[in-house]
Design a protein around this motif. Structure first.
Motif, PDB file in Angstrom:
ATOM      1  N   ILE A 158      -9.979  28.363  28.328  1.00  0.00           N
ATOM      2  CA  ILE A 158      -8.652  27.817  28.054  1.00  0.00           C
ATOM      3  C   ILE A 158      -8.711  26.287  28.202  1.00  0.00           C
ATOM      4  O   ILE A 158      -9.326  25.771  29.146  1.00  0.00           O
ATOM      5  N   ASP A 159      -8.073  25.594  27.270  1.00  0.00           N
ATOM      6  CA  ASP A 159      -8.087  24.127  27.282  1.00  0.00           C
ATOM      7  C   ASP A 159      -7.100  23.607  28.330  1.00  0.00           C
ATOM      8  O   ASP A 159      -5.905  23.507  28.064  1.00  0.00           O
ATOM      9  N   THR A 160      -7.599  23.318  29.509  1.00  0.00           N
ATOM     10  CA  THR A 160      -6.779  22.812  30.619  1.00  0.00           C
ATOM     11  C   THR A 160      -7.482  21.599  31.243  1.00  0.00           C
ATOM     12  O   THR A 160      -8.671  21.368  30.986  1.00  0.00           O
ATOM     13  N   PRO A 161      -6.792  20.853  32.111  1.00  0.00           N
ATOM     14  CA  PRO A 161      -7.455  19.741  32.796  1.00  0.00           C
ATOM     15  C   PRO A 161      -8.742  20.165  33.510  1.00  0.00           C
ATOM     16  O   PRO A 161      -9.731  19.430  33.524  1.00  0.00           O
ATOM     17  N   LEU A 162      -8.729  21.386  34.080  1.00  0.00           N
ATOM     18  CA  LEU A 162      -9.929  21.871  34.774  1.00  0.00           C
ATOM     19  C   LEU A 162     -11.118  21.923  33.817  1.00  0.00           C
ATOM     20  O   LEU A 162     -12.193  21.388  34.097  1.00  0.00           O
ATOM     21  N   ASN A 163     -10.922  22.538  32.644  1.00  0.00           N
ATOM     22  CA  ASN A 163     -12.024  22.652  31.680  1.00  0.00           C
ATOM     23  C   ASN A 163     -12.331  21.321  31.012  1.00  0.00           C
ATOM     24  O   ASN A 163     -13.473  21.055  30.642  1.00  0.00           O
ATOM     25  N   GLN A 164     -11.302  20.469  30.856  1.00  0.00           N
ATOM     26  CA  GLN A 164     -11.561  19.156  30.257  1.00  0.00           C
ATOM     27  C   GLN A 164     -12.477  18.343  31.168  1.00  0.00           C
ATOM     28  O   GLN A 164     -13.360  17.629  30.707  1.00  0.00           O
ATOM     29  N   THR A 165     -12.282  18.477  32.482  1.00  0.00           N
ATOM     30  CA  THR A 165     -13.153  17.773  33.433  1.00  0.00           C
ATOM     31  C   THR A 165     -14.582  18.299  33.336  1.00  0.00           C
ATOM     32  O   THR A 165     -15.546  17.526  33.284  1.00  0.00           O
ATOM     33  N   ILE A 166     -14.709  19.634  33.299  1.00  0.00           N
ATOM     34  CA  ILE A 166     -16.054  20.231  33.219  1.00  0.00           C
ATOM     35  C   ILE A 166     -16.729  19.823  31.907  1.00  0.00           C
ATOM     36  O   ILE A 166     -17.886  19.383  31.887  1.00  0.00           O
ATOM     37  N   ALA A 167     -15.985  19.942  30.787  1.00  0.00           N
ATOM     38  CA  ALA A 167     -16.564  19.646  29.468  1.00  0.00           C
ATOM     39  C   ALA A 167     -16.861  18.156  29.313  1.00  0.00           C
ATOM     40  O   ALA A 167     -17.785  17.777  28.582  1.00  0.00           O
ATOM     41  N   GLY A 168     -16.094  17.313  30.023  1.00  0.00           N
ATOM     42  CA  GLY A 168     -16.287  15.873  29.933  1.00  0.00           C
ATOM     43  C   GLY A 168     -17.681  15.440  30.355  1.00  0.00           C
ATOM     44  O   GLY A 168     -18.190  14.414  29.900  1.00  0.00           O
ATOM     45  N   GLY A 169     -18.323  16.222  31.198  1.00  0.00           N
ATOM     46  CA  GLY A 169     -19.662  15.874  31.658  1.00  0.00           C
ATOM     47  C   GLY A 169     -20.763  16.451  30.766  1.00  0.00           C
ATOM     48  O   GLY A 169     -21.951  16.343  31.088  1.00  0.00           O
ATOM     49  N   LEU A 170     -20.389  17.066  29.653  1.00  0.00           N
ATOM     50  CA  LEU A 170     -21.365  17.723  28.782  1.00  0.00           C
ATOM     51  C   LEU A 170     -21.400  17.036  27.421  1.00  0.00           C
ATOM     52  O   LEU A 170     -20.394  16.471  26.984  1.00  0.00           O
ATOM     53  N   PRO A 171     -22.545  17.086  26.734  1.00  0.00           N
ATOM     54  CA  PRO A 171     -22.657  16.366  25.462  1.00  0.00           C
ATOM     55  C   PRO A 171     -21.837  16.992  24.334  1.00  0.00           C
ATOM     56  O   PRO A 171     -21.626  18.212  24.310  1.00  0.00           O
ATOM     57  N   GLY A 172     -21.361  16.145  23.384  1.00  0.00           N
ATOM     58  CA  GLY A 172     -20.695  16.607  22.167  1.00  0.00           C
ATOM     59  C   GLY A 172     -19.349  17.246  22.453  1.00  0.00           C
ATOM     60  O   GLY A 172     -18.776  17.079  23.520  1.00  0.00           O
ATOM     61  N   ASP A 173     -18.844  17.974  21.441  1.00  0.00           N
ATOM     62  CA  ASP A 173     -17.569  18.684  21.601  1.00  0.00           C
ATOM     63  C   ASP A 173     -17.883  20.067  22.166  1.00  0.00           C
ATOM     64  O   ASP A 173     -18.008  21.052  21.424  1.00  0.00           O
ATOM     65  N   PHE A 174     -18.018  20.116  23.490  1.00  0.00           N
ATOM     66  CA  PHE A 174     -18.464  21.357  24.142  1.00  0.00           C
ATOM     67  C   PHE A 174     -17.516  22.510  23.845  1.00  0.00           C
ATOM     68  O   PHE A 174     -17.951  23.625  23.555  1.00  0.00           O
ATOM     69  N   ALA A 175     -16.199  22.246  23.891  1.00  0.00           N
ATOM     70  CA  ALA A 175     -15.220  23.333  23.728  1.00  0.00           C
ATOM     71  C   ALA A 175     -15.341  23.961  22.334  1.00  0.00           C
ATOM     72  O   ALA A 175     -15.363  25.190  22.198  1.00  0.00           O
ATOM     73  N   GLN A 176     -15.458  23.134  21.284  1.00  0.00           N
ATOM     74  CA  GLN A 176     -15.542  23.693  19.929  1.00  0.00           C
ATOM     75  C   GLN A 176     -16.870  24.430  19.737  1.00  0.00           C
ATOM     76  O   GLN A 176     -16.925  25.492  19.104  1.00  0.00           O
ATOM     77  N   ARG A 177     -17.946  23.871  20.289  1.00  0.00           N
ATOM     78  CA  ARG A 177     -19.249  24.549  20.187  1.00  0.00           C
ATOM     79  C   ARG A 177     -19.184  25.911  20.888  1.00  0.00           C
ATOM     80  O   ARG A 177     -19.663  26.923  20.363  1.00  0.00           O
TER      81      ARG A 177
END
Ligand SMILES: NC(=O)c1ccc[n+]([C@@H]2O[C@H](COP(=O)([O-])OP(=O)(O)OC[C@H]3O[C@@H](n4cnc5c(N)ncnc54)[C@H](O)[C@@H]3O)[C@@H](O)[C@H]2O)c1
Length: 254
Positions: free
Chosen positions: A188-207
């Motif tokens: 789910i796209d939330t601040p929690l996941n945005q923080t986690i994904a922010g440390g990963l390369p590219g558009d992690f959520a879409q991938r």
């Protein structure tokens, strides 16, 4: 949703992400809502935002402190008139490979995600039983309770525990008319996941969506808020001890 209007609702972790959307949805359904969160500034901002939509109040509460959890449940009951619905939502997560996982980090995630959920749920159930009141408690698990995602042994284990807590509560609280269910959201796209994904390369959520989710999108907080509303409502009057995945089909994949 049937029978929701006028209910008193506590949303723990209602200051951000899924909990904030759930609080908003319950307000739109005509409920009186009480939110808690662990950060004062986030609580003030959430109350300000939600206040435009209905009757809302709340307090700071760290659910890993058993006494604070009890106090928050009692304050919620007083504020909303008669508490009957608990969205037991507060939780934390981060990636940490199993081989490097620190024991203090294991203890922290269990204290918030599993013991904290127990503390809120037990205080709410005791209050309902004392008052002779039926109710609905919805525990926040995760698809990580259903499979072992890499780098999340601590989180997976805490959420797996939430499912067994839910089933155990359902067995013991059903005779009091207290329904207990669990929700298992996927990504789910939330601040929690945005923080986690922010440390990963590219558009992690879409991938992640392209590779793992049949509906090819990540969820939004409102997708999960709708599940909270359904399980709290009389439309779910015979749904008890259930586990509802809200994951775009992720756990259907072989
Ligand atoms: N985002 C996802 O993809 C996802 C998927 C499955 C399950 N979940 C679960 O949903 C819940 C909400 O997650 P989110 O993504 O909206 O996160 P978020 O970080 O946006 O919000 C978390 C909320 O929990 C509260 N919280 C955190 N620690 C707390 C503590 N010690 N005591 C009291 N409150 C505390 C925060 O104040 C906040 O209100 C969590 O239980 C999470 O594990 C999230």
């Amino acid at each position: 949703m049937m029978g929701l209007a006028g209910r008193g609702v506590l949303v723990s972790g209602g200051t951000s992400g899924i909990g904030l959307a759930a609080a908003q949805r319950f307000l739109e359904e005509g409920c009186r809502v009480y939110i808690t969160g662990h950060e004062p500034d986030a609580l003030a901002a959430a109350l300000e935002k939600l206040g435009k939509r209905g009757e809302i109040s709340g307090q700071v509460c760290d659910v890993s402190d058993h006494q604070q959890a009890i106090a928050a449940v009692e304050a919620a009951d007083a504020a909303v008139g008669a508490l009957t619905v608990v969205a037991n939502n507060a939780g934390i997560s981060w990636r940490e490979p199993f081989l490097q996982l620190e024991v203090a980090h294991w203890d922290r995630i269990m204290a918030v995600n599993l013991r904290g959920m127990f503390s809120v749920a037990q205080a709410a159930a005791q209050l309902l039983v004392r008052a002779g009141r039926a109710g609905s408690i919805i525990n926040m698990a995760s698809t990580n309770a259903l499979g072992g995602e890499e780098d999340y042994a601590h989180y997976n284990s805490s959420k797996g525990g939430v499912l067994q807590l839910t089933r155990s509560m359902a067995v013991e609280l059903g005779p009091y008319g207290i329904r207990v269910n669990a929700i298992c959201p996927g990504y789910i796209d939330t601040p929690l996941n945005q923080t986690i994904a922010g440390g990963l390369p590219g558009d992690f959520a879409q991938r992640y969506a392209n590779e793992r989710i049949p509906l090819r999108r990540v969820g939004n907080p409102e997708d999960v808020a709708a599940a909270y509303a359904f399980l709290a409502s009389d439309d779910a009057a015979f749904v008890h001890g259930a586990v509802l995945a809200v994951d775009g089909g992720q756990v259907a994949v072989m």
